[in-house]
Design an enzyme around this catalytic site. Sequence first.
Site, short mmCIF file in Angstrom:
data_model
loop_
_atom_site.label_atom_id
_atom_site.label_comp_id
_atom_site.label_asym_id
_atom_site.label_seq_id
_atom_site.Cartn_x
_atom_site.Cartn_y
_atom_site.Cartn_z
N TYR A 112 0.89 -1.16 0.00
CA TYR A 112 0.00 0.00 0.00
C TYR A 112 0.93 1.21 0.00
O TYR A 112 0.93 2.01 0.89
CB TYR A 112 -0.83 -0.09 1.29
N HIS A 146 -2.11 7.65 -3.07
CA HIS A 146 -3.26 6.76 -2.91
C HIS A 146 -3.70 6.69 -1.45
O HIS A 146 -4.89 6.86 -1.14
CB HIS A 146 -2.91 5.36 -3.43
N ASP A 154 -5.45 -5.20 -9.24
CA ASP A 154 -6.00 -5.72 -7.99
C ASP A 154 -7.50 -5.40 -7.95
O ASP A 154 -7.92 -4.38 -7.40
CB ASP A 154 -5.26 -5.08 -6.80
#
Length: 411
Positions: free
Chosen positions: A124, A129, A229
Amino acid sequence: METWIDIPKNSDFSIHNIPFGIFSTKDSKKRVGTAIGDMILDLKLSSDLGVFDNLNFDFNVFENEHLNDFISLGKSITNNVRLIIQKELSDSSSALKNQSNLLIKQTDAEMHLPLKIGDYTDFYSSIEHATNIGSMFRDPSNPLLPNWKHIPVGYHGRASSIIVSGKNINRPKGQVLLPNQETPSFQASEKIDFELEMGFVIGKKSNLGESISTSEAEDYIFGKVLFNDWSARDIQKWEYVPLGPFLGKSFASSISPWVVPLEALDSFRVEGPDQNPKVLSYLECKGLNNYEINLEVAIEPDNSNESAVCSSNFKYMYWNMSQQLAHHTINGCNLNVGDLMASGTVSGKEKGSYGSMLELSWGGKKPVILDDGNSRVFINDNDTVIMRGYCEKNGKRVGFGEVRTKLLGSK
Ligand code: CA
């Protein structure tokens, strides 16, 4: 480097690339090939001509259904295989020339999942993001959780549902909590999304109890692929506390069929973003550890043309692959050849560089207008999501081709 193969302008598969993949044709079983221009070079048939005879390995690895055994030979062999292919494709007196069965048109071949993936981890690692998600769901004035700048955050994902480009998926069903309800409903997800990511493939195993330093990490990375994803946002939202993503992610993830070796990306290294506060010493890194890779996403509705919806770049990643691997193994967790690590959604600062519909439509509030006038907040049934990626510098292009997946309705 020039080649005797006719390579279309702007081809991802230049002589500088030499990626590895698994293909079959109507006449041949699955086998290992490399993409060059619009063609595939059959490496088993190439080995039969003796071009790899100076290297000491079992050429039967080229007839395997996955790349794992080839990758397991180690970079001392696989890098030399790549150099020999480049040399043969550049040499107009090569034994490979004028052997019509060695080169197959990509349009005549079917590509398969290139790896037997034992374990899959998703990071991540894009600050843009994580900031967007934190702003939407928590606090815009303090979007990052306290750990984010200290740890390359990740979770263990599901390897069994990773599919190759070209395979369709169905809209998953699951539990969702509808607005103004206190108990969940069971239904088809109404918020299917993509996440624009890149994956890297582990090329060397490590032992349980062993940690890999940031300076050794790239020895353990064979190459990279594009990674979508797939995410069901409504299922994810109801299930993710406290243990993280589960069924909202595990219904499918798609990868591009050609694994581009890390060595092919060497000339596209760049410096990463400043990391402030300073990271703990096991995460410190020297040198150029990010890569400048242009990334794009398009949506192709049924019976319509594709529309570009996102243009991003892998260089934006806050945490690099070496830091991700050092962190992954700092507790002694072991790696196996064929494990896949994904970057996390690659978003940039500008709105058009956000790597998911969740961000592009800002939680479904701002529809994204397609070229045909239709709009999307998430992905509709029969839409095809296409991701592409390439590096380009001084006339040299190395690309990943595409990962293309069509979302069918729920079963
Ligand atoms: Ca992800």
